[in-house]
Design a protein around this motif. Structure first.
Motif, PDB file in Angstrom:
ATOM      1  N   LEU A  75      23.779  -8.261   3.675  1.00 36.99           N
ATOM      2  CA  LEU A  75      22.488  -8.931   3.812  1.00 36.99           C
ATOM      3  C   LEU A  75      21.711  -8.382   5.007  1.00 36.99           C
ATOM      4  O   LEU A  75      20.501  -8.107   4.903  1.00 36.99           O
ATOM      5  N   ALA A  76      22.397  -8.234   6.130  1.00 34.93           N
ATOM      6  CA  ALA A  76      21.726  -7.752   7.355  1.00 34.93           C
ATOM      7  C   ALA A  76      21.230  -6.317   7.179  1.00 34.93           C
ATOM      8  O   ALA A  76      20.111  -5.988   7.609  1.00 34.93           O
ATOM      9  N   ALA A  77      22.036  -5.458   6.573  1.00 33.30           N
ATOM     10  CA  ALA A  77      21.636  -4.057   6.394  1.00 33.30           C
ATOM     11  C   ALA A  77      20.417  -3.945   5.471  1.00 33.30           C
ATOM     12  O   ALA A  77      19.486  -3.177   5.755  1.00 33.30           O
ATOM     13  N   ALA A  78      20.431  -4.689   4.387  1.00 29.18           N
ATOM     14  CA  ALA A  78      19.289  -4.647   3.463  1.00 29.18           C
ATOM     15  C   ALA A  78      18.048  -5.200   4.140  1.00 29.18           C
ATOM     16  O   ALA A  78      16.942  -4.650   3.989  1.00 29.18           O
ATOM     17  N   HIS A  79      18.207  -6.262   4.904  1.00 22.94           N
ATOM     18  CA  HIS A  79      17.076  -6.847   5.617  1.00 22.94           C
ATOM     19  C   HIS A  79      16.490  -5.837   6.596  1.00 22.94           C
ATOM     20  O   HIS A  79      15.260  -5.650   6.664  1.00 22.94           O
ATOM     21  N   ALA A  80      17.358  -5.186   7.351  1.00 23.24           N
ATOM     22  CA  ALA A  80      16.886  -4.187   8.313  1.00 23.24           C
ATOM     23  C   ALA A  80      16.163  -3.042   7.598  1.00 23.24           C
ATOM     24  O   ALA A  80      15.101  -2.591   8.037  1.00 23.24           O
ATOM     25  N   ALA A  81      16.710  -2.577   6.489  1.00 26.00           N
ATOM     26  CA  ALA A  81      16.104  -1.487   5.750  1.00 26.00           C
ATOM     27  C   ALA A  81      14.718  -1.876   5.228  1.00 26.00           C
ATOM     28  O   ALA A  81      13.768  -1.085   5.312  1.00 26.00           O
ATOM     29  N   LEU A  82      14.595  -3.068   4.713  1.00 22.51           N
ATOM     30  CA  LEU A  82      13.314  -3.514   4.175  1.00 22.51           C
ATOM     31  C   LEU A  82      12.300  -3.821   5.274  1.00 22.51           C
ATOM     32  O   LEU A  82      11.102  -3.620   5.099  1.00 22.51           O
ATOM     33  N   THR A  83      12.788  -4.321   6.391  1.00 22.17           N
ATOM     34  CA  THR A  83      11.902  -4.629   7.509  1.00 22.17           C
ATOM     35  C   THR A  83      11.383  -3.337   8.146  1.00 22.17           C
ATOM     36  O   THR A  83      10.202  -3.217   8.454  1.00 22.17           O
ATOM     37  N   GLU A  84      12.272  -2.362   8.317  1.00 27.85           N
ATOM     38  CA  GLU A  84      11.862  -1.080   8.873  1.00 27.85           C
ATOM     39  C   GLU A  84      10.912  -0.357   7.939  1.00 27.85           C
ATOM     40  O   GLU A  84       9.964   0.272   8.377  1.00 27.85           O
ATOM     41  N   ALA A  85      11.159  -0.484   6.643  1.00 32.88           N
ATOM     42  CA  ALA A  85      10.316   0.189   5.648  1.00 32.88           C
ATOM     43  C   ALA A  85       8.939  -0.457   5.579  1.00 32.88           C
ATOM     44  O   ALA A  85       7.966   0.189   5.208  1.00 32.88           O
ATOM     45  N   GLY A  86       8.885  -1.748   5.897  1.00 32.27           N
ATOM     46  CA  GLY A  86       7.618  -2.477   5.769  1.00 32.27           C
ATOM     47  C   GLY A  86       6.830  -2.467   7.032  1.00 32.27           C
ATOM     48  O   GLY A  86       5.690  -2.811   7.102  1.00 32.27           O
ATOM     49  N   ASP A 119       0.815  -1.206   0.000  1.00 30.15           N
ATOM     50  CA  ASP A 119       0.000   0.000   0.000  1.00 30.15           C
ATOM     51  C   ASP A 119       0.852   1.261   0.000  1.00 30.15           C
ATOM     52  O   ASP A 119       0.547   2.226  -0.681  1.00 30.15           O
ATOM     53  N   ASP A 120       1.914   1.246   0.779  1.00 29.14           N
ATOM     54  CA  ASP A 120       2.761   2.434   0.873  1.00 29.14           C
ATOM     55  C   ASP A 120       4.214   2.124   0.506  1.00 29.14           C
ATOM     56  O   ASP A 120       5.126   2.813   0.923  1.00 29.14           O
ATOM     57  N   GLN A 121       4.423   1.073  -0.286  1.00 29.56           N
ATOM     58  CA  GLN A 121       5.783   0.668  -0.638  1.00 29.56           C
ATOM     59  C   GLN A 121       5.902   0.519  -2.148  1.00 29.56           C
ATOM     60  O   GLN A 121       4.995   0.028  -2.801  1.00 29.56           O
ATOM     61  N   ASP A 122       7.024   0.938  -2.658  1.00 33.16           N
ATOM     62  CA  ASP A 122       7.308   0.812  -4.075  1.00 33.16           C
ATOM     63  C   ASP A 122       7.999  -0.531  -4.313  1.00 33.16           C
ATOM     64  O   ASP A 122       9.090  -0.768  -3.790  1.00 33.16           O
TER      65      ASP A 122
END
Length: 186
Positions: A175-186, A144-147
């Motif tokens: 891997l950890a940084a991308a995971h954190a970024a995507l988890t926080e964004a979601g 809904d709010d993610q590209d």
């Protein structure tokens, strides 16, 4: 040696396409026909009974790899009773794992085939299939709010960089940084 039945010929073709899909993701499309057929357990001559050219096999193997990817996110939606966000998070967790990093043959065709597809001519079927597969994957990742394209680029970039730095601490950090970024964004 006698002729193979139509059913056996179809099974052989499926085996070659599946083997090619895995080898192309693992080693690139420069894999020789001889090596590919050996990995499939068939003779080099059998290739030309099934495929007009190696390019035709690349096209079919690319489509096969993207069909597998689409099945993964479809299965994820089913496992999570249609809950898109939960299915997306499960996919992100698996995508940004050491196991996925270390198993390109079974992994995402977006990351594994990008360079080979980019080097191919623009009119090829594999390029069309690749572009459609990327678009479908981005659609699955959108919320809904993610590209979805941004999320896909983050996944793709992290996986490629992690594979390129495998063996160093940076690989896991990526891997950890991308995971954190995507988890926080979601």
């Amino acid at each position: 040696m006698g002729r193979v039945s139509q059913a056996q010929a179809e099974e052989n073709r499926r085996r070659v396409v599946d083997t090619a899909s895995r080898l192309f993701r693992e080693q690139g499309i420069q894999v020789s026909v001889a090596d590919l057929m050996k990995a499939a357990g068939l003779t080099h001559g059998a290739f030309y009974k099934q495929f007009a050219s190696k390019e035709a096999l690349v096209d079919e193997a690319t489509a096969h790899a993207f069909a597998e990817l689409a099945q993964r996110y479809s299965d994820g939606l089913e496992r999570h009773d249609g809950q898109r966000a939960a299915a997306q998070q499960t996919l992100i967790d698996a995508y940004l794992s050491v196991e996925h990093r270390d198993a390109p043959a079974d992994g995402c065709p977006v990351a594994a085939l990008a360079i080979d597809i980019a080097r191919e001519g623009g009119g090829r079927e594999a390029r069309r299939v690749y572009a459609e597969g990327v678009a479908d994957f981005a659609d699955f990742l959108a919320g809904d709010d993610q590209d979805g394209i941004v999320r896909l680029c983050t996944l793709f970039g992290a996986l490629v960089l992690s594979r390129a730095t495998k063996g160093s601490p940076l690989s896991g950090e990526i891997l950890a940084a991308a995971h954190a970024a995507l988890t926080e964004a979601g």
